[in-house]
Design a protein around this motif. Sequence first.
Motif, PDB file in Angstrom:
ATOM      1  N   GLU A  31     -12.803 -31.807  33.328  1.00 17.85           N
ATOM      2  CA  GLU A  31     -12.464 -32.972  34.141  1.00 17.85           C
ATOM      3  C   GLU A  31     -12.312 -32.549  35.614  1.00 17.85           C
ATOM      4  O   GLU A  31     -12.818 -33.224  36.512  1.00 17.85           O
ATOM      5  CB  GLU A  31     -11.144 -33.558  33.600  1.00 17.85           C
ATOM      6  CG  GLU A  31     -10.608 -34.764  34.348  1.00 17.85           C
ATOM      7  CD  GLU A  31     -11.562 -35.932  34.373  1.00 17.85           C
ATOM      8  OE1 GLU A  31     -12.462 -35.998  33.501  1.00 17.85           O
ATOM      9  OE2 GLU A  31     -11.444 -36.766  35.303  1.00 17.85           O
ATOM     10  N   PHE A  32     -11.661 -31.445  35.827  1.00 15.64           N
ATOM     11  CA  PHE A  32     -11.474 -30.912  37.182  1.00 15.64           C
ATOM     12  C   PHE A  32     -12.840 -30.592  37.794  1.00 15.64           C
ATOM     13  O   PHE A  32     -13.118 -30.925  38.950  1.00 15.64           O
ATOM     14  CB  PHE A  32     -10.590 -29.664  37.109  1.00 15.64           C
ATOM     15  CG  PHE A  32     -10.279 -29.024  38.436  1.00 15.64           C
ATOM     16  CD1 PHE A  32      -9.687 -29.744  39.466  1.00 15.64           C
ATOM     17  CD2 PHE A  32     -10.558 -27.676  38.653  1.00 15.64           C
ATOM     18  CE1 PHE A  32      -9.381 -29.146  40.691  1.00 15.64           C
ATOM     19  CE2 PHE A  32     -10.254 -27.070  39.867  1.00 15.64           C
ATOM     20  CZ  PHE A  32      -9.673 -27.813  40.884  1.00 15.64           C
ATOM     21  N   GLN A  33     -13.687 -29.955  37.010  1.00 15.16           N
ATOM     22  CA  GLN A  33     -15.038 -29.617  37.492  1.00 15.16           C
ATOM     23  C   GLN A  33     -15.798 -30.877  37.910  1.00 15.16           C
ATOM     24  O   GLN A  33     -16.481 -30.891  38.929  1.00 15.16           O
ATOM     25  CB  GLN A  33     -15.826 -28.912  36.395  1.00 15.16           C
ATOM     26  CG  GLN A  33     -15.135 -27.673  35.867  1.00 15.16           C
ATOM     27  CD  GLN A  33     -16.057 -26.479  35.757  1.00 15.16           C
ATOM     28  OE1 GLN A  33     -17.128 -26.459  36.344  1.00 15.16           O
ATOM     29  NE2 GLN A  33     -15.624 -25.486  35.019  1.00 15.16           N
ATOM     30  N   ARG A  34     -15.675 -31.946  37.096  1.00 18.15           N
ATOM     31  CA  ARG A  34     -16.404 -33.180  37.411  1.00 18.15           C
ATOM     32  C   ARG A  34     -15.877 -33.839  38.679  1.00 18.15           C
ATOM     33  O   ARG A  34     -16.657 -34.325  39.501  1.00 18.15           O
ATOM     34  CB  ARG A  34     -16.344 -34.165  36.235  1.00 18.15           C
ATOM     35  CG  ARG A  34     -17.495 -33.981  35.243  1.00 18.15           C
ATOM     36  CD  ARG A  34     -17.527 -35.080  34.199  1.00 18.15           C
ATOM     37  NE  ARG A  34     -16.331 -35.056  33.368  1.00 18.15           N
ATOM     38  CZ  ARG A  34     -16.158 -34.230  32.326  1.00 18.15           C
ATOM     39  NH1 ARG A  34     -17.117 -33.396  31.979  1.00 18.15           N
ATOM     40  NH2 ARG A  34     -15.048 -34.275  31.630  1.00 18.15           N
ATOM     41  N   VAL A  35     -14.544 -33.863  38.816  1.00 16.70           N
ATOM     42  CA  VAL A  35     -13.961 -34.467  40.022  1.00 16.70           C
ATOM     43  C   VAL A  35     -14.450 -33.717  41.268  1.00 16.70           C
ATOM     44  O   VAL A  35     -14.841 -34.324  42.267  1.00 16.70           O
ATOM     45  CB  VAL A  35     -12.408 -34.442  39.947  1.00 16.70           C
ATOM     46  CG1 VAL A  35     -11.790 -34.746  41.304  1.00 16.70           C
ATOM     47  CG2 VAL A  35     -11.932 -35.448  38.905  1.00 16.70           C
ATOM     48  N   LEU A  36     -14.470 -32.397  41.184  1.00 16.27           N
ATOM     49  CA  LEU A  36     -14.949 -31.610  42.331  1.00 16.27           C
ATOM     50  C   LEU A  36     -16.443 -31.822  42.550  1.00 16.27           C
ATOM     51  O   LEU A  36     -16.891 -31.996  43.689  1.00 16.27           O
ATOM     52  CB  LEU A  36     -14.652 -30.122  42.117  1.00 16.27           C
ATOM     53  CG  LEU A  36     -13.188 -29.699  42.196  1.00 16.27           C
ATOM     54  CD1 LEU A  36     -13.071 -28.196  41.970  1.00 16.27           C
ATOM     55  CD2 LEU A  36     -12.559 -30.071  43.537  1.00 16.27           C
ATOM     56  N   ALA A  37     -17.214 -31.800  41.462  1.00 13.11           N
ATOM     57  CA  ALA A  37     -18.666 -31.950  41.579  1.00 13.11           C
ATOM     58  C   ALA A  37     -19.012 -33.267  42.265  1.00 13.11           C
ATOM     59  O   ALA A  37     -19.937 -33.332  43.082  1.00 13.11           O
ATOM     60  CB  ALA A  37     -19.322 -31.872  40.203  1.00 13.11           C
ATOM     61  N   GLY A  38     -18.234 -34.305  41.974  1.00 16.48           N
ATOM     62  CA  GLY A  38     -18.460 -35.614  42.588  1.00 16.48           C
ATOM     63  C   GLY A  38     -18.306 -35.563  44.106  1.00 16.48           C
ATOM     64  O   GLY A  38     -18.815 -36.429  44.820  1.00 16.48           O
ATOM     65  N   ARG A  39     -17.615 -34.560  44.600  1.00 14.34           N
ATOM     66  CA  ARG A  39     -17.406 -34.415  46.044  1.00 14.34           C
ATOM     67  C   ARG A  39     -18.197 -33.239  46.608  1.00 14.34           C
ATOM     68  O   ARG A  39     -18.004 -32.859  47.768  1.00 14.34           O
ATOM     69  CB  ARG A  39     -15.912 -34.253  46.333  1.00 14.34           C
ATOM     70  CG  ARG A  39     -15.103 -35.436  45.777  1.00 14.34           C
ATOM     71  CD  ARG A  39     -13.631 -35.275  45.968  1.00 14.34           C
ATOM     72  NE  ARG A  39     -13.255 -35.274  47.380  1.00 14.34           N
ATOM     73  CZ  ARG A  39     -12.020 -35.457  47.821  1.00 14.34           C
ATOM     74  NH1 ARG A  39     -11.047 -35.671  46.962  1.00 14.34           N
ATOM     75  NH2 ARG A  39     -11.751 -35.416  49.101  1.00 14.34           N
ATOM     76  N   GLY A  40     -19.081 -32.673  45.775  1.00 15.97           N
ATOM     77  CA  GLY A  40     -19.950 -31.595  46.266  1.00 15.97           C
ATOM     78  C   GLY A  40     -19.333 -30.217  46.159  1.00 15.97           C
ATOM     79  O   GLY A  40     -19.802 -29.265  46.787  1.00 15.97           O
ATOM     80  N   TYR A  41     -18.270 -30.079  45.327  1.00 13.42           N
ATOM     81  CA  TYR A  41     -17.618 -28.780  45.188  1.00 13.42           C
ATOM     82  C   TYR A  41     -17.742 -28.238  43.764  1.00 13.42           C
ATOM     83  O   TYR A  41     -18.170 -28.945  42.859  1.00 13.42           O
ATOM     84  CB  TYR A  41     -16.150 -28.876  45.623  1.00 13.42           C
ATOM     85  CG  TYR A  41     -16.023 -29.291  47.061  1.00 13.42           C
ATOM     86  CD1 TYR A  41     -16.419 -28.431  48.071  1.00 13.42           C
ATOM     87  CD2 TYR A  41     -15.552 -30.567  47.397  1.00 13.42           C
ATOM     88  CE1 TYR A  41     -16.334 -28.818  49.404  1.00 13.42           C
ATOM     89  CE2 TYR A  41     -15.463 -30.955  48.726  1.00 13.42           C
ATOM     90  CZ  TYR A  41     -15.854 -30.074  49.724  1.00 13.42           C
ATOM     91  OH  TYR A  41     -15.772 -30.459  51.036  1.00 13.42           O
ATOM     92  N   PHE A  42     -17.272 -27.036  43.597  1.00 15.57           N
ATOM     93  CA  PHE A  42     -17.617 -26.259  42.414  1.00 15.57           C
ATOM     94  C   PHE A  42     -16.442 -25.355  42.037  1.00 15.57           C
ATOM     95  O   PHE A  42     -15.938 -24.601  42.862  1.00 15.57           O
ATOM     96  CB  PHE A  42     -18.855 -25.442  42.814  1.00 15.57           C
ATOM     97  CG  PHE A  42     -19.345 -24.421  41.849  1.00 15.57           C
ATOM     98  CD1 PHE A  42     -19.589 -24.742  40.524  1.00 15.57           C
ATOM     99  CD2 PHE A  42     -19.618 -23.124  42.282  1.00 15.57           C
ATOM    100  CE1 PHE A  42     -20.072 -23.780  39.641  1.00 15.57           C
ATOM    101  CE2 PHE A  42     -20.114 -22.162  41.417  1.00 15.57           C
ATOM    102  CZ  PHE A  42     -20.340 -22.492  40.091  1.00 15.57           C
ATOM    103  N   TYR A  43     -15.973 -25.474  40.775  1.00 13.84           N
ATOM    104  CA  TYR A  43     -14.926 -24.577  40.264  1.00 13.84           C
ATOM    105  C   TYR A  43     -15.563 -23.684  39.200  1.00 13.84           C
ATOM    106  O   TYR A  43     -15.901 -24.153  38.109  1.00 13.84           O
ATOM    107  CB  TYR A  43     -13.765 -25.384  39.682  1.00 13.84           C
ATOM    108  CG  TYR A  43     -12.675 -24.498  39.105  1.00 13.84           C
ATOM    109  CD1 TYR A  43     -11.887 -23.716  39.946  1.00 13.84           C
ATOM    110  CD2 TYR A  43     -12.461 -24.424  37.738  1.00 13.84           C
ATOM    111  CE1 TYR A  43     -10.905 -22.885  39.428  1.00 13.84           C
ATOM    112  CE2 TYR A  43     -11.478 -23.597  37.210  1.00 13.84           C
ATOM    113  CZ  TYR A  43     -10.710 -22.836  38.056  1.00 13.84           C
ATOM    114  OH  TYR A  43      -9.751 -22.009  37.548  1.00 13.84           O
TER     115      TYR A  43
END
Lengths: 446, 446
Positions: A105-117
């Motif tokens: 879920e954290f990965q998806r929230v970041l991916a939606g903003r162009g970021y990457f965990y």
Amino acid sequence: MEKLKVEHSSELEDLACYGFDASGLSGMPALVAWPKSADEVSQVLKYAYEKDMVIVPRGAGTGMTAGAVPPEGAVILSTEKLNRILEVDPDNLNAVVEPGVINGEFQRVLAGRGYFYPPDPASLEFCTLGGNVAENAGGPRALKYGVTRDYVMQLEAVLPDGRMITTGVKTHKGVVGYDLTRLLVGSEGTLAVVTKIRLRFLPMPEDVTTLLAFFGDVEAAGRAVSEIIASGILPRTLEFMDRECIKAVEKFKPTGLPTMIEALLLIELDGYPEVIRKEAEQVLGICRNWRAKCEVAADEEARVRLWESRRAISPALYNISPTKINEDIVVPRSRLAEMLAALKRLSKDSGIPIVNFGHAGDGNIHVNIMADKRDKEKFKMGQEIVGEMFKRVLELGGTISGEHGVGLTKAEYIGMEIGEAELGLMRNIKKVFDPKGLLNPGKIFK
Amino acid sequence: MEKLKVEHSSELEDLACYGFDASGLSGMPALVAWPKSADEVSQVLKYAYEKDMVIVPRGAGTGMTAGAVPPEGAVILSTEKLNRILEVDPDNLNAVVEPGVINGEFQRVLAGRGYFYPPDPASLEFCTLGGNVAENAGGPRALKYGVTRDYVMQLEAVLPDGRMITTGVKTHKGVVGYDLTRLLVGSEGTLAVVTKIRLRFLPMPEDVTTLLAFFGDVEAAGRAVSEIIASGILPRTLEFMDRECIKAVEKFKPTGLPTMIEALLLIELDGYPEVIRKEAEQVLGICRNWRAKCEVAADEEARVRLWESRRAISPALYNISPTKINEDIVVPRSRLAEMLAALKRLSKDSGIPIVNFGHAGDGNIHVNIMADKRDKEKFKMGQEIVGEMFKRVLELGGTISGEHGVGLTKAEYIGMEIGEAELGLMRNIKKVFDPKGLLNPGKIFK
């Protein structure tokens, strides 16, 4: 202080749900608490401390070494309801989350903003970031991007007596006092209960390419891995499957893999498209030099197809044997082929199939000893193999766990790897944090 | 056991050489020991433990916070003669060194074989790798490559009572037991004496490009830094100099820098040539967007010239004021401009010049309060500025030290950053390792 908000679960079957994890072991808790804030965590711990009650913190229960399995009568402190992403700071590339947030879920929230965990354990759709911190979770991308430890900047945590602490810094660097943050990371819920985590993240890489290479012998695959890394290329993943693993996957879900080969490498490169192209050519060159047949994913659809076999491993192995012994040894990269040869011998000598896959770039092998628990004699033999295997791992300069931690299941082996003086220090550090020994007792140390 | 081999230094002036460091503080040791092996370190410590003698481990004495300055009558344990590179393993990209190896020497040995060790503190031609571990040293390249902590895989160390321990793993991953390795890194020689260090290294990047950008205001420079990082580009260095610093350097060694500008960024990109070209264009675009004038080093000679001004900072500042107060604060990258504005105000209000430079990408500023020790009143004012500055740093979410550690000079301020509960844990961890309090006492904690 407001009244202690703890929901009680009186139904036995509900309680039982909080008694197991992915290790196959289980225990029956007396009570489950679902605090909704750090303050409530502190109240639960304080109450338990005063009453000498044992507390076991629990994320999603996806751990492989029974780290969240309670001793009889313990209180489970579930982080399920501490599941908010509190802050995403793109200027400083970090975020603050509660421990119950699901990794995926954290990965998806970041991916939606162009970021990457980067940390991506296989259980990422279920496991929590708090659990990841407790176990110092890795995943296929650890080769290039490191493990959870490398992303934790700051922790808020509650000590067993209920006092709150904050460790680490909000900044890129910081050297004031001892590194309590990294002491808590990987401490398997035995020192404190984490209530907030500040995690570094990265901008999303521009592009990804996926390659598959089939090798006629394991030694050649191992040499190719070393050569790729030594060439200066750092793939984001460099996954390995042995022949038994490929056969199991093809039987379960045919994806057209050649089952007569001895080893497969699944290689993923990320970064700028022009660099990936150049690196992919170099990687293909090295693999072909070791007589591998190679395949390159032409598009996203092909990429997903290449990953299908990797993702099918777990269900495929479950299909062969619903219970098995699952270890996650690591050896120096250059000793990978030797370790795989040793495993082959152990399998041959015992007659028990051993299926191997894992993160070849890290030297991290997931060893599956296919001994069903219901066959008592076979299972005992399987356990003997574990001891033999660990012995060989340590002779090769390795470690008995690269990702899963010690928990309960490896506690009996920890003395093989860690000396008495070092274990003494660890036990005394445990006492500094938890003088009454109430927080997740029996884990790591017997 | 063979006889204790400790060379005695009877001459006072020789002893005095082992009593100071780069902080300007000093103390007179009673004795200096130069062990040549881990076993001899163990013997020295055991002897001192039995006799209740205070031991202060010492590398090259380049520390900035008096970490190696002895209390009166202590035994200095110098690592000078533990200076061998024991192993370089290109297959697994790591090396084993003794603590007395000079950082720059290690870098050159690796460079000769095509490899690269990133941590590069300014004192790299003098400082030891053991000292780097004790202080968790950084340097300009920390932005992209991290600090010493990120390169230490394994430590061999001797506890104050003479027992030897080994921490960490030889492998890329490992999660067995508490992370003693990272507890020792940055512990400023207060927990154990390190005798062997296994360090990760990297293949040498293919190419490097250096850029210089001149800004009309500090705010714009700060915004450019944030924007560069947020764009996904990770320069290997992103160094900053303020107007006072540029003026000091130009006065000391004119290199043709425009002294009327407010801030300068020295930016270095490394990797594949085609990527560097692309990234350099992006970086130049961002800087110019913030109205900077830019310069690109066309060749190696020009690169060296661009670095000349950066390297001239220390002698230039010494030229203005032979003693000064030197701090290494860090704030979140996005708060850099605010912090610099606060420093400007502090300088204006007090009338004491403050010269700033540092690692802008990390938010790490080296603050030089130009108060000469010989002017007692001014020096006292300078020290008051330190307290004010730390207060503002912490309000902005920063830390009072990014590279130098606490040692003696910041021990009085540690309580501003670290709470009582956390300090209590640290003090008790110290007791676990050093129950008699004989190893480098008085450092970090007052």
